[in-house]
Design an enzyme around this catalytic site. Structure first.
Site, PDB file in Angstrom:
ATOM      1  CG  ASP A   1      -1.922  -1.191   1.134  1.00 56.51           C
ATOM      2  OD1 ASP A   1      -2.415  -1.472   0.014  1.00 56.51           O
ATOM      3  OD2 ASP A   1      -2.194  -1.823   2.164  1.00 56.51           O
TER       4      ASP A   1
ATOM      5  CE  LYS B   1      -3.877  -6.647   0.247  1.00 60.60           C
ATOM      6  NZ  LYS B   1      -4.647  -5.493  -0.220  1.00 60.60           N
TER       7      LYS B   1
ATOM      8  CG  ASP C   1      -7.402  -6.697  -2.456  1.00 67.36           C
ATOM      9  OD1 ASP C   1      -8.497  -7.223  -2.733  1.00 67.36           O
ATOM     10  OD2 ASP C   1      -7.134  -6.212  -1.338  1.00 67.36           O
TER      11      ASP C   1
ATOM     12  CE  LYS D   1     -11.262  -5.960  -0.431  1.00 69.36           C
ATOM     13  NZ  LYS D   1      -9.882  -5.446  -0.497  1.00 69.36           N
ATOM     14  CG  LEU D   2     -12.846  -7.247 -10.293  1.00 72.28           C
ATOM     15  CD1 LEU D   2     -12.545  -8.233 -11.415  1.00 72.28           C
ATOM     16  CD2 LEU D   2     -12.715  -5.808 -10.784  1.00 72.28           C
ATOM     17  CG  HIS D   3     -19.968  -6.185  -6.113  1.00 69.16           C
ATOM     18  ND1 HIS D   3     -20.293  -5.893  -4.817  1.00 69.16           N
ATOM     19  CD2 HIS D   3     -21.060  -6.781  -6.640  1.00 69.16           C
ATOM     20  CE1 HIS D   3     -21.521  -6.293  -4.560  1.00 69.16           C
ATOM     21  NE2 HIS D   3     -22.011  -6.833  -5.652  1.00 69.16           N
ATOM     22  CG  ASP D   4     -20.448  -4.074 -12.866  1.00 74.17           C
ATOM     23  OD1 ASP D   4     -21.623  -4.230 -13.263  1.00 74.17           O
ATOM     24  OD2 ASP D   4     -19.837  -3.000 -13.007  1.00 74.17           O
ATOM     25  CB  ILE D   5     -23.922  -7.411 -14.542  1.00 73.33           C
ATOM     26  CG1 ILE D   5     -23.199  -6.690 -15.673  1.00 73.33           C
ATOM     27  CG2 ILE D   5     -24.982  -6.520 -13.909  1.00 73.33           C
ATOM     28  CD1 ILE D   5     -24.098  -6.363 -16.863  1.00 73.33           C
TER      29      ILE D   5
ATOM     30  CB  THR E   1     -12.913  -6.708   8.701  1.00 72.68           C
ATOM     31  OG1 THR E   1     -11.948  -6.034   7.907  1.00 72.68           O
ATOM     32  CG2 THR E   1     -12.757  -8.187   8.570  1.00 72.68           C
TER      33      THR E   1
ATOM     34  NE  ARG F   1      -1.136  -4.217  12.418  1.00 68.94           N
ATOM     35  CZ  ARG F   1      -1.476  -4.291  11.125  1.00 68.94           C
ATOM     36  NH1 ARG F   1      -1.263  -5.423  10.447  1.00 68.94           N
ATOM     37  NH2 ARG F   1      -1.982  -3.272  10.500  1.00 68.94           N
TER      38      ARG F   1
ATOM     39  NE  ARG G   1      -1.341  -0.212   8.043  1.00 67.79           N
ATOM     40  CZ  ARG G   1      -2.501   0.150   8.590  1.00 67.79           C
ATOM     41  NH1 ARG G   1      -2.698   1.408   8.917  1.00 67.79           N
ATOM     42  NH2 ARG G   1      -3.448  -0.742   8.790  1.00 67.79           N
TER      43      ARG G   1
END
Ligand code: C5P
Length: 237
Positions: free
Chosen positions: A11, A33, A61, A63-67, A116, A177, A207
């Site tokens: 990140d 990632k 990563d 996070k696909l979300h569609d038709i 989460t 962690r 991190r």
């Protein structure tokens, strides 16, 4: 030496930093990632820069979300980058998950169950009333039934999800962690050893590694502890 089952979350604010972190950690971990921010800023070239000559596995990563038709096209578009793992939201439904799985034959589609960051009150407001664990288990079963061979869940849910889906599905857990380290904004955490003992196969750690003064040394330390836990088996940490 086998690489530890850790995916380092890159990140980073820019591509140079992400590529530097990747180079430092890849001697110790098997996977890195790449998240939405980096991918949307730099596009597909981010993958080549990060992979470099190392051959590290890429966890994309998005996070696909569609038709289903749109997700199939999106997965086709990134399949040529050969991600080892690509995420979709389980809530997209079985046809969408199946479409994603069909378009990534050489990689694993990982279904995200419930974010989460959502509290039970939030879940109720989006129509998922009842305990969060029930929604997680239901979405996990739905995703596996639609062909997903990997799931993303919190370390707190991993034992229940493992009981629901059996031994053959890869369980991926963020919120990890090492004992004594800063929790930052993660609330429901587990140590690497505990997450592994509860049934996780791949631990997403950001991190505690990338924020360390020496990310390579931090990765080596966590990887060594985890390899010891793996060698001892899933008996409890
Ligand atoms: O730095 P840290 O170890 O908290 O990074 C965890 C990574 O896992 C981040 O990339 C974060 O976006 C991701 N993640 C998470 N919790 C989820 C899903 C993904 O922390 N439920």
């Amino acid at each position: 030496m086998t690489l530890a089952p850790i995916a380092v979350a890159l990140d980073a604010p820019d591509l140079e930093t992400a590529a530097r972190w990747a180079a430092l950690v890849t001697p110790h971990v098997g996977t890195v990632k790449v998240g939405l921010e980096l991918y949307l800023r730099y596009g597909p070239e981010v993958i080549a820069s990060i992979r470099g000559a190392s051959g590290v596995r890429i966890f994309l990563d998005l996070k696909l979300h569609d038709i289903p038709n749109t997700v199939a096209g999106a997965v086709r578009a990134v399949a040529r980058l050969k991600p080892a793992i690509l995420t979709v939201h389980a809530a997209g439904g079985p046809a969408m998950i199946r479409a994603a799985v069909d378009e990534l034959p050489e990689g694993r589609i990982a279904a995200v169950t419930v974010l989460t960051s959502l509290s039970e009150a939030d879940l109720e407001r989006v129509g998922l009333a009842g305990p969060a664990d029930d929604a997680v288990r239901r979405l996990a079963a739905l995703a596996v039934g639609a062909g997903a061979r990997a799931l993303v869940c919190s370390p707190r849910e991993v034992a229940a999800v493992r009981a629901e889906v059996g031994p053959d599905v890869t369980l991926i857990t963020p919120g990890v962690r090492p004992a004594g380290s800063d929790l930052q904004d993660q609330a429901r955490v587990a140590t690497p050893e505990r997450a592994y003992a509860d049934g996780a196969d791949l631990l997403v750690i950001g991190r505690p590694i990338t924020g360390a003064a020496d990310p390579g040394a931090a990765a080596a330390g966590i990887a060594a502890a985890l390899r010891r836990a793996v060698a001892a088996g899933r008996k409890g940490a």
